[in-house]
Structure formats: structure tokens, C-alpha cells
Design a protein around this motif. Structure first.
Motif, mmCIF file in Angstrom:
data_model
loop_
_atom_site.group_PDB
_atom_site.id
_atom_site.type_symbol
_atom_site.label_atom_id
_atom_site.label_comp_id
_atom_site.label_asym_id
_atom_site.label_seq_id
_atom_site.Cartn_x
_atom_site.Cartn_y
_atom_site.Cartn_z
ATOM 1 N N VAL A 141 0.821 -1.202 0.000
ATOM 2 C CA VAL A 141 0.000 0.000 0.000
ATOM 3 C C VAL A 141 0.858 1.257 0.000
ATOM 4 O O VAL A 141 2.008 1.257 0.437
ATOM 5 N N ARG A 142 0.273 2.306 -0.516
ATOM 6 C CA ARG A 142 0.806 3.664 -0.424
ATOM 7 C C ARG A 142 -0.190 4.418 0.456
ATOM 8 O O ARG A 142 -1.390 4.351 0.253
ATOM 9 N N VAL A 143 0.335 5.144 1.428
ATOM 10 C CA VAL A 143 -0.521 5.904 2.332
ATOM 11 C C VAL A 143 -0.261 7.381 2.090
ATOM 12 O O VAL A 143 0.886 7.838 2.137
ATOM 13 N N TYR A 144 -1.305 8.113 1.832
ATOM 14 C CA TYR A 144 -1.182 9.552 1.587
ATOM 15 C C TYR A 144 -1.231 10.294 2.914
ATOM 16 O O TYR A 144 -1.885 9.866 3.862
ATOM 17 N N GLY A 145 -0.530 11.412 2.977
ATOM 18 C CA GLY A 145 -0.374 12.148 4.221
ATOM 19 C C GLY A 145 -1.323 13.314 4.417
ATOM 20 O O GLY A 145 -1.355 13.892 5.486
ATOM 21 N N PRO B 140 -5.362 3.421 -12.509
ATOM 22 C CA PRO B 140 -4.275 2.510 -12.888
ATOM 23 C C PRO B 140 -2.921 2.946 -12.322
ATOM 24 O O PRO B 140 -2.606 4.128 -12.257
ATOM 25 N N LEU B 141 -2.143 1.947 -11.903
ATOM 26 C CA LEU B 141 -0.808 2.210 -11.365
ATOM 27 C C LEU B 141 0.129 2.654 -12.473
ATOM 28 O O LEU B 141 -0.003 2.220 -13.616
ATOM 29 N N ASP B 142 1.092 3.504 -12.108
ATOM 30 C CA ASP B 142 2.122 3.856 -13.086
ATOM 31 C C ASP B 142 3.357 2.985 -12.840
ATOM 32 O O ASP B 142 3.409 2.217 -11.882
ATOM 33 N N ARG B 143 4.329 3.102 -13.714
ATOM 34 C CA ARG B 143 5.528 2.250 -13.635
ATOM 35 C C ARG B 143 6.265 2.385 -12.312
ATOM 36 O O ARG B 143 6.775 1.417 -11.774
ATOM 37 N N SER B 144 6.345 3.605 -11.796
ATOM 38 C CA SER B 144 7.089 3.810 -10.548
ATOM 39 C C SER B 144 6.400 3.092 -9.379
ATOM 40 O O SER B 144 7.076 2.544 -8.501
ATOM 41 N N GLU B 145 5.080 3.084 -9.373
ATOM 42 C CA GLU B 145 4.350 2.398 -8.306
ATOM 43 C C GLU B 145 4.524 0.885 -8.407
ATOM 44 O O GLU B 145 4.715 0.205 -7.402
ATOM 45 N N ILE B 146 4.484 0.375 -9.613
ATOM 46 C CA ILE B 146 4.720 -1.053 -9.826
ATOM 47 C C ILE B 146 6.157 -1.386 -9.427
ATOM 48 O O ILE B 146 6.426 -2.423 -8.809
ATOM 49 N N GLY B 147 7.079 -0.495 -9.741
ATOM 50 C CA GLY B 147 8.482 -0.686 -9.410
ATOM 51 C C GLY B 147 8.731 -0.784 -7.910
ATOM 52 O O GLY B 147 9.626 -1.523 -7.465
ATOM 53 N N LEU B 148 7.970 -0.060 -7.107
ATOM 54 C CA LEU B 148 8.124 -0.126 -5.652
ATOM 55 C C LEU B 148 7.856 -1.535 -5.137
ATOM 56 O O LEU B 148 8.581 -2.054 -4.281
#
Length: 120
Positions: A39-43, A88-96
Motif C-alpha cells: 500500500v501507499r498511504v497519503y499524508g 491505474p498504477l504507473d511504472r514507478s508504483e509497480i516498481g516499488l
């Protein structure tokens, strides 16, 4: 138990008197944890769900609190969240997620999203 969320789903959850966003970067089955949620959590905090929904239209401008964390199924399910939209996820998010998988010292947290944000 893998709940029916998909990569790219943006969820809203309540913290104290505000609302925050989190994003599913991926989920995978795990013998040890049941599931591992990426997950990514926004601040940023929003006063209501409608404001959080509007922010999704400019998601790139929303402050990121935690760019990627892997959490257990138990930790993920402890944060009651609702689906707002799939982006949709971008490449950087998939890369994480891929970077985490290739790390021999990768960790999976059993702390709730609230605890990860430093809130109780």
C-alpha cells in the motif's frame, strides 16, 4: 483472506476527525501472513469523504505519507476503509512492489496504517 481490492484501488479511511487516502499497489498470498498488502498511504487529511474523492482527480498533488509499505492481512484489515475509485498504477508504483520483492531483507509490517502514520 484476500479481500476484493485490486491494484490501483484508492481507499478512504477515517483518522480522528479527518479522512485519509491509501492506495493498493498489490496483494499477494502468503503462507505466513495470509496475505501481504502493498500500500501507499497519503499524508493529507480531508474534512469529509467528498473532499477526499475530489483529491483523487489530482492524486499526483496529494502529499505521500508512506510511498510503499507491505503489511499483513491482519494489519490491513484493522483499518476499515472504503473503495472510492480505481486509478491505474504507473511504472514507478509497480516498481516499488518489485523492488520490495527483490530485497532479501524485505519486511512485512503487522502494524496498522494508523500506527505506521504515527497515530494511535
Amino acid at each position: 483472506m484476500i479481500r476484493e481490492f485490486n491494484p490501483g484501488d484508492v481507499l478512504v479511511f477515517q483518522i480522528e476527525s479527518g479522512f485519509c487516502l491509501l492506495r493498493i499497489l498489490g496483494v499477494e498470498s502468503s503462507d505466513l501472513y495470509g496475505a501481504v498488502w502493498h500500500v501507499r498511504v497519503y499524508g493529507d487529511f480531508f474534512p469529509d469523504v467528498k473532499s477526499a474523492e475530489k483529491a483523487i482527480e489530482k492524486l499526483g498533488q496529494v502529499k505521500v505519507g508512506i510511498s510503499h509499505t507491505a503489511v499483513t492481512d491482519r494489519a490491513f484489515l484493522s483499518t476499515q476503509a472504503g473503495l472510492l475509485k480505481n486509478v491505474p498504477l504507473d511504472r514507478s508504483e509497480i516498481g516499488l512492489r518489485e523492488q520490495w520483492r527483490s530485497d532479501p531483507d524485505r519486511r512485512v509490517s503487522d502494524h496498522s496504517v494508523r500506527l505506521l502514520l504515527g497515530l494511535r
